[in-house]
Design a protein around this motif. Structure first.
Motif, short mmCIF file in Angstrom:
data_model
loop_
_atom_site.label_atom_id
_atom_site.label_comp_id
_atom_site.label_asym_id
_atom_site.label_seq_id
_atom_site.Cartn_x
_atom_site.Cartn_y
_atom_site.Cartn_z
N UNK A 34 2.49 -72.54 63.62
CA UNK A 34 1.68 -73.66 64.11
C UNK A 34 2.08 -74.07 65.52
N UNK A 35 1.09 -74.29 66.39
CA UNK A 35 1.34 -74.66 67.78
C UNK A 35 0.92 -76.12 67.99
N UNK A 36 1.80 -76.91 68.58
CA UNK A 36 1.53 -78.31 68.83
C UNK A 36 0.96 -78.54 70.23
N UNK A 37 1.52 -77.83 71.22
CA UNK A 37 1.07 -78.06 72.60
C UNK A 37 1.49 -76.91 73.52
N UNK B 60 -1.78 -65.24 75.87
CA UNK B 60 -0.53 -64.85 76.53
C UNK B 60 0.38 -64.05 75.60
N UNK B 61 0.66 -62.82 75.99
CA UNK B 61 1.56 -61.96 75.21
C UNK B 61 2.97 -62.52 75.19
N UNK B 62 3.38 -63.21 76.25
CA UNK B 62 4.72 -63.78 76.32
C UNK B 62 4.90 -65.03 75.46
N UNK B 63 3.78 -65.62 75.01
CA UNK B 63 3.83 -66.79 74.15
C UNK B 63 3.19 -66.50 72.79
N UNK B 64 3.39 -65.30 72.29
CA UNK B 64 2.89 -64.87 70.97
C UNK B 64 1.38 -64.91 70.84
N UNK C 268 5.73 -71.65 91.50
CA UNK C 268 6.87 -71.55 90.59
C UNK C 268 6.72 -72.62 89.51
N UNK C 269 6.04 -72.27 88.43
CA UNK C 269 5.83 -73.21 87.33
C UNK C 269 6.39 -72.63 86.04
N UNK C 270 6.59 -73.50 85.07
CA UNK C 270 7.07 -73.10 83.75
C UNK C 270 5.99 -73.47 82.74
N UNK C 271 5.52 -72.50 81.96
CA UNK C 271 4.52 -72.73 80.92
C UNK C 271 5.18 -72.44 79.58
N UNK C 272 5.21 -73.44 78.69
CA UNK C 272 5.85 -73.27 77.38
C UNK C 272 4.89 -73.65 76.26
N UNK C 273 5.06 -72.99 75.12
CA UNK C 273 4.33 -73.33 73.91
C UNK C 273 5.30 -74.03 72.97
N UNK C 274 4.92 -75.19 72.46
CA UNK C 274 5.77 -75.94 71.55
C UNK C 274 5.23 -75.84 70.13
N UNK D 240 -2.77 -80.47 74.18
CA UNK D 240 -2.30 -80.83 72.84
C UNK D 240 -3.31 -80.36 71.80
N UNK D 241 -2.81 -79.75 70.74
CA UNK D 241 -3.65 -79.30 69.62
C UNK D 241 -3.43 -80.25 68.45
N UNK D 242 -4.25 -81.29 68.37
CA UNK D 242 -4.14 -82.25 67.27
C UNK D 242 -4.74 -81.68 66.00
N UNK D 243 -4.19 -82.04 64.83
CA UNK D 243 -4.78 -81.57 63.58
C UNK D 243 -6.22 -82.07 63.43
N UNK D 244 -7.04 -81.28 62.76
CA UNK D 244 -8.43 -81.67 62.53
C UNK D 244 -8.55 -82.47 61.24
#
Length: 101
Positions: free
Chosen positions: A72-75, A31-35, A47-53, A89-93
């Motif tokens: 770093x992206x968490x979720x 997604x270009x809108x979420x970097x 009508x949904x909201x998608x966010x990167x944390x 969720x992107x948990x650390x490896x």
């Protein structure tokens, strides 16, 4: 009677759209809108909201998911008007060096 399985998808954060003709549960894109983070496409017209944390805690030597911009992206959270949501969720490896001591 022939049933059509054409489904239209869109991203609420960028101009990405897609059309599928086979049943699929999810569609993802950079997604270009979420970097450039991998985010879901949603059924067109919803009508949904998608966010990167971003990860807010100390990273240290952990292997974490990074956005193309290096942050770093968490979720990724998808929120719907009816109150339901999806969270990826992107948990650390975990890492190891193979030393048994």
């Amino acid at each position: 009677m022939i049933l059509s399985s054409v489904r239209h998808w869109e991203c609420p954060n960028c101009k990405m759209t897609d059309v599928t003709t086979k049943p699929v549960a999810n569609r993802y894109h950079a997604c270009a809108g979420l970097s450039g983070v991998m985010a879901p496409l949603v059924p067109a017209g919803q009508k949904v909201k998608v966010t990167a944390n971003e990860r807010e805690d100390y990273i240290g030597k952990e292997m974490v998911q990074l956005a193309p911009n290096g942050r770093p992206v968490m979720s990724i959270v998808t929120e719907r008007p009816d109150g339901s949501n999806d969270v990826m969720v992107f948990a650390p490896s975990a890492t190891g060096n193979g030393d048994a001591t």
